[in-house]
Scaffold this motif. Structure first.
Motif, mmCIF file in Angstrom:
data_model
loop_
_atom_site.group_PDB
_atom_site.id
_atom_site.type_symbol
_atom_site.label_atom_id
_atom_site.label_comp_id
_atom_site.label_asym_id
_atom_site.label_seq_id
_atom_site.Cartn_x
_atom_site.Cartn_y
_atom_site.Cartn_z
ATOM 1 N N GLY A 185 101.315 -116.623 55.550
ATOM 2 C CA GLY A 185 101.051 -118.198 55.832
ATOM 3 C C GLY A 185 101.423 -119.119 55.077
ATOM 4 N N LYS A 186 100.757 -120.254 55.342
ATOM 5 C CA LYS A 186 101.365 -121.399 54.353
ATOM 6 C C LYS A 186 101.138 -121.077 52.715
ATOM 7 C CE LYS A 186 101.806 -126.446 54.375
ATOM 8 N NZ LYS A 186 101.445 -127.627 54.718
ATOM 9 N N ARG A 187 102.097 -120.978 52.146
ATOM 10 C CA ARG A 187 101.862 -120.957 50.827
ATOM 11 C C ARG A 187 101.532 -122.300 49.987
ATOM 12 N NH1 ARG A 187 105.175 -116.284 48.174
ATOM 13 N NH2 ARG A 187 105.504 -114.845 49.627
ATOM 14 N N LYS A 188 100.659 -122.215 48.949
ATOM 15 C CA LYS A 188 100.291 -123.280 47.930
ATOM 16 C C LYS A 188 100.609 -122.658 46.942
ATOM 17 C CE LYS A 188 96.515 -124.045 51.291
ATOM 18 N NZ LYS A 188 94.845 -124.064 51.370
ATOM 19 N N THR A 189 101.778 -122.662 46.334
ATOM 20 C CA THR A 189 102.377 -122.214 45.104
ATOM 21 C C THR A 189 101.704 -122.999 43.925
ATOM 22 O OG1 THR A 189 104.365 -121.402 46.263
ATOM 23 C CG2 THR A 189 104.415 -121.351 43.930
ATOM 24 N N ALA A 190 101.778 -124.254 43.993
ATOM 25 C CA ALA A 190 101.270 -124.905 42.592
ATOM 26 C C ALA A 190 99.882 -124.648 42.485
ATOM 27 C CB ALA A 190 101.343 -126.584 42.551
ATOM 28 N N GLU A 191 99.034 -124.768 43.673
ATOM 29 C CA GLU A 191 97.822 -124.376 43.241
ATOM 30 C C GLU A 191 97.471 -122.977 42.805
ATOM 31 O OE1 GLU A 191 93.827 -123.603 46.341
ATOM 32 O OE2 GLU A 191 95.353 -125.027 47.030
ATOM 33 N N TYR A 192 98.257 -122.141 43.443
ATOM 34 C CA TYR A 192 98.257 -120.520 42.875
ATOM 35 C C TYR A 192 98.593 -120.524 41.518
ATOM 36 C CZ TYR A 192 99.872 -115.811 42.509
ATOM 37 O OH TYR A 192 100.111 -114.365 42.029
ATOM 38 N N ILE A 193 99.743 -120.950 41.067
ATOM 39 C CA ILE A 193 100.058 -121.166 39.526
ATOM 40 C C ILE A 193 98.843 -121.747 38.858
ATOM 41 C CG2 ILE A 193 101.440 -122.003 37.775
ATOM 42 C CD1 ILE A 193 103.743 -121.879 40.052
ATOM 43 N N ASP A 194 98.368 -122.938 39.355
ATOM 44 C CA ASP A 194 97.334 -123.749 38.270
ATOM 45 C C ASP A 194 95.960 -123.024 38.212
ATOM 46 O OD1 ASP A 194 96.313 -126.241 37.533
ATOM 47 O OD2 ASP A 194 94.850 -126.077 38.990
ATOM 48 N N GLU A 195 95.429 -121.931 39.272
ATOM 49 C CA GLU A 195 94.421 -121.136 39.142
ATOM 50 C C GLU A 195 94.569 -119.864 38.065
ATOM 51 O OE1 GLU A 195 91.120 -121.247 40.375
ATOM 52 O OE2 GLU A 195 91.835 -123.330 40.888
ATOM 53 N N LEU A 196 95.772 -119.532 38.281
ATOM 54 C CA LEU A 196 96.018 -118.443 37.488
ATOM 55 C C LEU A 196 96.395 -118.901 36.048
ATOM 56 C CD1 LEU A 196 98.819 -116.460 39.119
ATOM 57 C CD2 LEU A 196 96.648 -115.711 38.612
ATOM 58 N N PHE A 197 96.624 -119.882 35.758
ATOM 59 C CA PHE A 197 96.978 -120.546 34.356
ATOM 60 C C PHE A 197 95.572 -120.959 33.879
ATOM 61 C CE2 PHE A 197 101.399 -122.472 34.470
ATOM 62 C CZ PHE A 197 101.984 -121.244 34.683
ATOM 63 N N LYS A 198 94.592 -121.508 34.610
ATOM 64 C CA LYS A 198 93.343 -121.674 34.263
ATOM 65 C C LYS A 198 92.375 -120.544 34.127
ATOM 66 C CE LYS A 198 93.208 -126.307 36.193
ATOM 67 N NZ LYS A 198 92.578 -127.325 37.193
ATOM 68 N N ASN A 199 92.634 -119.715 34.723
ATOM 69 C CA ASN A 199 91.905 -118.201 34.734
ATOM 70 C C ASN A 199 92.388 -117.077 33.731
ATOM 71 O OD1 ASN A 199 89.380 -118.855 36.274
ATOM 72 N ND2 ASN A 199 91.095 -119.749 37.608
ATOM 73 N N VAL A 200 93.378 -117.127 33.614
ATOM 74 C CA VAL A 200 94.238 -115.919 32.836
ATOM 75 C C VAL A 200 94.793 -116.458 31.510
ATOM 76 C CG1 VAL A 200 96.075 -114.206 32.981
ATOM 77 C CG2 VAL A 200 94.708 -114.705 35.117
ATOM 78 N N VAL A 201 95.412 -117.677 31.399
ATOM 79 C CA VAL A 201 95.653 -118.136 29.985
ATOM 80 C C VAL A 201 94.433 -118.444 29.142
ATOM 81 C CG1 VAL A 201 97.394 -119.328 28.710
ATOM 82 C CG2 VAL A 201 98.076 -118.731 30.794
ATOM 83 N N ILE A 202 94.135 -117.509 28.062
ATOM 84 C CA ILE A 202 93.026 -118.209 27.226
ATOM 85 C C ILE A 202 93.483 -118.903 25.989
ATOM 86 C CG2 ILE A 202 91.586 -116.507 28.145
ATOM 87 C CD1 ILE A 202 92.120 -114.680 25.706
#
Length: 90
Positions: A36-53
């Motif tokens: 489907g249509k990728r939302k790469t920046a949104e994907y990266i943002d969510e990973l950074f906010k939820n995985v990087v502590i």
């Protein structure tokens, strides 16, 4: 208990913490990473906010932390480290 790992990207230390497999796959689906249509920046943002502590600024600001520094290389490499960590690859 969530697993953690420290990674060094471009001389910067980041502490990563795992998320649930369901959350990770849901994120992939929401952001079109599995088709489907990728939302790469949104994907990266969510990973950074939820995985990087640590550093806390990354978990708070997400992708904007790197946007403000006009840095594309570090988040690109950090994304690879996060995906390898979550998928259990060394």
């Amino acid at each position: 208990m969530a697993k953690q790992k420290e990674v060094v990207v471009n001389g910067n230390k980041f502490m990563l913490q795992s998320v649930s497999p369901r959350w990770y796959f849901d994120l992939n689906d929401r952001c079109g990473m599995t088709g489907g249509k990728r939302k790469t920046a949104e994907y990266i943002d969510e990973l950074f906010k939820n995985v990087v502590i640590d550093p806390k600024e990354v978990s708070t600001k997400g992708f904007d932390y790197f946007e403000e520094a006009e840095d594309i290389l570090t988040p690109e490499k950090l994304l690879g480290e996060i995906e390898s960590f979550l998928r259990g690859r060394s």
